[in-house]
Design a protein around this motif. Sequence first.
Motif, PDB file in Angstrom:
ATOM      1  N   ILE A  18       0.828  -1.208   0.000  1.00 42.46           N
ATOM      2  CA  ILE A  18       0.000   0.000   0.000  1.00 42.46           C
ATOM      3  C   ILE A  18       0.864   1.260   0.000  1.00 42.46           C
ATOM      4  O   ILE A  18       0.611   2.209  -0.747  1.00 42.46           O
ATOM      5  CB  ILE A  18      -0.956   0.002   1.209  1.00 42.46           C
ATOM      6  N   ASP A  19       1.914   1.263   0.828  1.00 41.43           N
ATOM      7  CA  ASP A  19       2.810   2.428   0.899  1.00 41.43           C
ATOM      8  C   ASP A  19       3.477   2.700  -0.447  1.00 41.43           C
ATOM      9  O   ASP A  19       3.571   3.857  -0.893  1.00 41.43           O
ATOM     10  CB  ASP A  19       3.886   2.201   1.958  1.00 41.43           C
ATOM     11  N   LEU A  20       3.931   1.639  -1.115  1.00 41.16           N
ATOM     12  CA  LEU A  20       4.596   1.807  -2.407  1.00 41.16           C
ATOM     13  C   LEU A  20       3.627   2.279  -3.479  1.00 41.16           C
ATOM     14  O   LEU A  20       3.973   3.122  -4.322  1.00 41.16           O
ATOM     15  CB  LEU A  20       5.243   0.484  -2.827  1.00 41.16           C
ATOM     16  N   CYS A  21       2.402   1.760  -3.442  1.00 46.43           N
ATOM     17  CA  CYS A  21       1.385   2.190  -4.410  1.00 46.43           C
ATOM     18  C   CYS A  21       1.009   3.653  -4.178  1.00 46.43           C
ATOM     19  O   CYS A  21       0.829   4.423  -5.129  1.00 46.43           O
ATOM     20  CB  CYS A  21       0.139   1.320  -4.302  1.00 46.43           C
TER      21      CYS A  21
ATOM     22  N   ILE B 232       1.304   6.813  -6.769  1.00 44.91           N
ATOM     23  CA  ILE B 232       0.188   7.721  -7.070  1.00 44.91           C
ATOM     24  C   ILE B 232       0.592   9.166  -6.796  1.00 44.91           C
ATOM     25  O   ILE B 232       0.265  10.077  -7.573  1.00 44.91           O
ATOM     26  CB  ILE B 232      -1.053   7.342  -6.234  1.00 44.91           C
ATOM     27  N   ARG B 233       1.319   9.388  -5.702  1.00 48.21           N
ATOM     28  CA  ARG B 233       1.767  10.732  -5.356  1.00 48.21           C
ATOM     29  C   ARG B 233       2.643  11.314  -6.467  1.00 48.21           C
ATOM     30  O   ARG B 233       2.521  12.487  -6.829  1.00 48.21           O
ATOM     31  CB  ARG B 233       2.545  10.701  -4.039  1.00 48.21           C
TER      32      ARG B 233
ATOM     33  N   VAL C 141      -4.250   0.653  -8.997  1.00 49.22           N
ATOM     34  CA  VAL C 141      -2.797   0.521  -8.903  1.00 49.22           C
ATOM     35  C   VAL C 141      -2.458  -0.649  -7.982  1.00 49.22           C
ATOM     36  O   VAL C 141      -2.991  -0.747  -6.868  1.00 49.22           O
ATOM     37  CB  VAL C 141      -2.159   1.819  -8.358  1.00 49.22           C
ATOM     38  N   VAL C 142      -1.580  -1.538  -8.443  1.00 44.65           N
ATOM     39  CA  VAL C 142      -1.109  -2.658  -7.626  1.00 44.65           C
ATOM     40  C   VAL C 142       0.408  -2.633  -7.582  1.00 44.65           C
ATOM     41  O   VAL C 142       1.054  -2.070  -8.467  1.00 44.65           O
ATOM     42  CB  VAL C 142      -1.585  -4.028  -8.174  1.00 44.65           C
TER      43      VAL C 142
END
Length: 207
Positions: free
Chosen positions: A28-31, A35-36, A81-82
């Motif tokens: 989740i953090d990497l996704c 996105i950021r 996003v995955v």
Amino acid sequence: MAKTADTIAIYSRKSRYTGKGESIGNQIDLCREYIRTHYGDAAAEHAVVFEDEGFSGGNLNRPDFKKMMTAAKERKFKAIVVYRLDRISRNISDFSSLIEELGRLGIDFVSIRESFDTSSPMGRAMMYIASVFSQLERETIAERIRDNMHELAKTGRWLGGTTPTGYASESVKSITVDGKTKKACKLKLQKEGLLVTKRNHFELLTR
């Protein structure tokens, strides 16, 4: 979840709980960071997260995945996003149907590890190719496990499950050449089980 065309969905999955490596939290953090970088801070902060922990990628029968697809059909986000392709599916047929459904809904699919993005024809083509290898890996691992269990069973080891009538699972220790202790389970015939076995054999002979 508010209905907005600017919302991004994050999907994460892991077959079993672990706080290391590709854990749900790390995915989740990497996704969110992806996105950021590509959609902006606001999109990252308001991304909708769907997570399935303890579920296989061999099929799509997962609670949060189903919730995500219901929301997708209502067009509540513009992209999914995955972290990695096999987080969404390890089955070619399921993956193909998913991508076609998302394409029909106008929702992009992004896999950050492989840098695949279905918003482009090349991205879609490469994603299909990668899904083939993902399924091959899953089937190869399953075949290796089956072969290994078959070989262990040949040595007389009990690999688990419901024991046969009259038998009990017994833990056996052994010392290896390098001095390490190994544990294994074998079936042990119980006294009452021996009587049952003899009685059954007698009944077969007298029929």
